[in-house]
Scaffold this active site. Structure first.
Site, PDB file in Angstrom:
ATOM      1  N   HIS A 163      27.249  47.066  41.521  1.00  0.00           N
ATOM      2  CA  HIS A 163      27.480  48.497  41.312  1.00  0.00           C
ATOM      3  C   HIS A 163      26.587  49.022  40.183  1.00  0.00           C
ATOM      4  O   HIS A 163      26.003  48.263  39.423  1.00  0.00           O
ATOM      5  CB  HIS A 163      28.957  48.783  41.009  1.00  0.00           C
ATOM      6  CG  HIS A 163      29.434  48.156  39.729  1.00  0.00           C
ATOM      7  ND1 HIS A 163      29.808  46.843  39.632  1.00  0.00           N
ATOM      8  CD2 HIS A 163      29.582  48.678  38.486  1.00  0.00           C
ATOM      9  CE1 HIS A 163      30.171  46.578  38.400  1.00  0.00           C
ATOM     10  NE2 HIS A 163      30.035  47.661  37.672  1.00  0.00           N
ATOM     11  N   ASP A 165      26.874  51.735  37.038  1.00  0.00           N
ATOM     12  CA  ASP A 165      27.917  52.421  36.265  1.00  0.00           C
ATOM     13  C   ASP A 165      27.794  53.943  36.315  1.00  0.00           C
ATOM     14  O   ASP A 165      28.789  54.654  36.407  1.00  0.00           O
ATOM     15  CB  ASP A 165      27.892  51.948  34.809  1.00  0.00           C
ATOM     16  CG  ASP A 165      28.372  50.507  34.676  1.00  0.00           C
ATOM     17  OD1 ASP A 165      28.950  49.977  35.643  1.00  0.00           O
ATOM     18  OD2 ASP A 165      28.160  49.900  33.607  1.00  0.00           O
ATOM     19  N   ARG A 231      38.316  34.226  31.962  1.00  0.00           N
ATOM     20  CA  ARG A 231      37.215  34.939  31.312  1.00  0.00           C
ATOM     21  C   ARG A 231      37.754  36.222  30.702  1.00  0.00           C
ATOM     22  O   ARG A 231      38.320  37.062  31.404  1.00  0.00           O
ATOM     23  CB  ARG A 231      36.146  35.257  32.359  1.00  0.00           C
ATOM     24  CG  ARG A 231      34.931  36.077  31.884  1.00  0.00           C
ATOM     25  CD  ARG A 231      34.200  36.551  33.141  1.00  0.00           C
ATOM     26  NE  ARG A 231      32.877  37.089  32.935  1.00  0.00           N
ATOM     27  CZ  ARG A 231      32.618  38.391  32.727  1.00  0.00           C
ATOM     28  NH1 ARG A 231      33.609  39.270  32.651  1.00  0.00           N
ATOM     29  NH2 ARG A 231      31.364  38.807  32.606  1.00  0.00           N
TER      30      ARG A 231
END
Length: 252
Positions: A163, A165, A231
């Site tokens: 993607h 932003d 994570r």
């Protein structure tokens, strides 16, 4: 996946690394703010802005907040600004949902550290791109993420799609990520990948490492699926448009 070049290994301690790249045309379809809207585009990585000890303290804020909820899928978010917290397949407002109990979870020191870290990252980005940090405004969404290898249950859990932003959020001009855990030690997979024509360039997370970049199509990116472990990171986003600015979070 094309050729993979590692921009930042998890084992190295980088003072500063910056790669300038041509800007996309994405910024032309938005109002320009001279002295802030990117004319110089690129991506940077530094291990010299936030210490590992500070990153551990920030991670504990994320762990405490996310312990109140968490997604049924593998990707959970906590946004201290809006109060958004993953809970099952939905989101709740942390501040409304837990009310006064929030005082038992977070402290004023937590929020002061969060503010201080955010300001240092903002100054580092401004320095790299030759703009004034006063012309940048925090924007939404700015959030903690916790990712593990649980199977996705909703589209919100599918964090791995490529993607841009600026296209996804509109208000973003500069994006940063502060990593709060270590690639290969705390989790496997989960590297950050810039998808350039003919090659992929990766950043391996390391606690305290900040990666930052201009938010347009020049920095198409994705995150690899996490194969094991957990994570943690925080995405901190900036806009040049004061109308899209948000304030720092305050302890209700």
């Amino acid at each position: 996946d094309g050729v993979t070049e590692v921009l930042a290994h998890h084992s190295e301690n980088l003072q500063d690394k910056f790669v300038e790249i041509p800007c996309s045309e994405d910024y032309d379809s938005h109002k320009r703010f001279e002295g802030c809207t990117p004319r110089k585009c690129g991506r940077g990585v530094t291990d010299a802005v936030i210490t590992r000890e500070e990153a551990e303290r920030i991670r504990r804020i994320a762990e405490r907040g996310l312990s109140l909820g968490g997604s049924d899928g593998g990707a959970s978010i906590l946004d201290l600004h809006s109060g958004a917290l993953s809970l099952g397949k939905h989101f709740v407002n942390l501040y409304r949902y837990f009310g006064d109990k929030i005082q038992d979870i977070f402290t004023e020191e937590d929020f002061a550290l969060y503010r201080d870290v955010r300001q240092r990252i903002q100054q580092r980005i401004a320095q790299a791109f030759g703009i004034s940090s006063d012309s940048m405004y925090l924007t939404k969404p700015t959030f903690f993420s916790r990712i593990n290898n649980t199977e996705a249950k909703t589209t919100h859990d599918e964090y791995w799609h490529p993607h841009v932003d600026k296209v996804t959020y509109g208000s973003f001009d500069y994006t940063s990520l502060l990593y709060l855990s270590d690639y290969t030690e705390d989790f496997g997979g989960g590297r950050f990948v810039f998808m350039d024509a003919g090659s992929n360039k990766t950043i391996e997370p390391r606690a305290g490492r900040v990666s930052f970049f201009t938010s347009g199509s020049e920095n198409l990116h994705r995150v690899e699926k996490v194969h094991w472990g957990t994570r943690y990171a925080i995405t901190i986003s900036f806009t040049c448009n004061p109308d899209h600015g948000i304030g720092d979070p305050v302890l209700m």
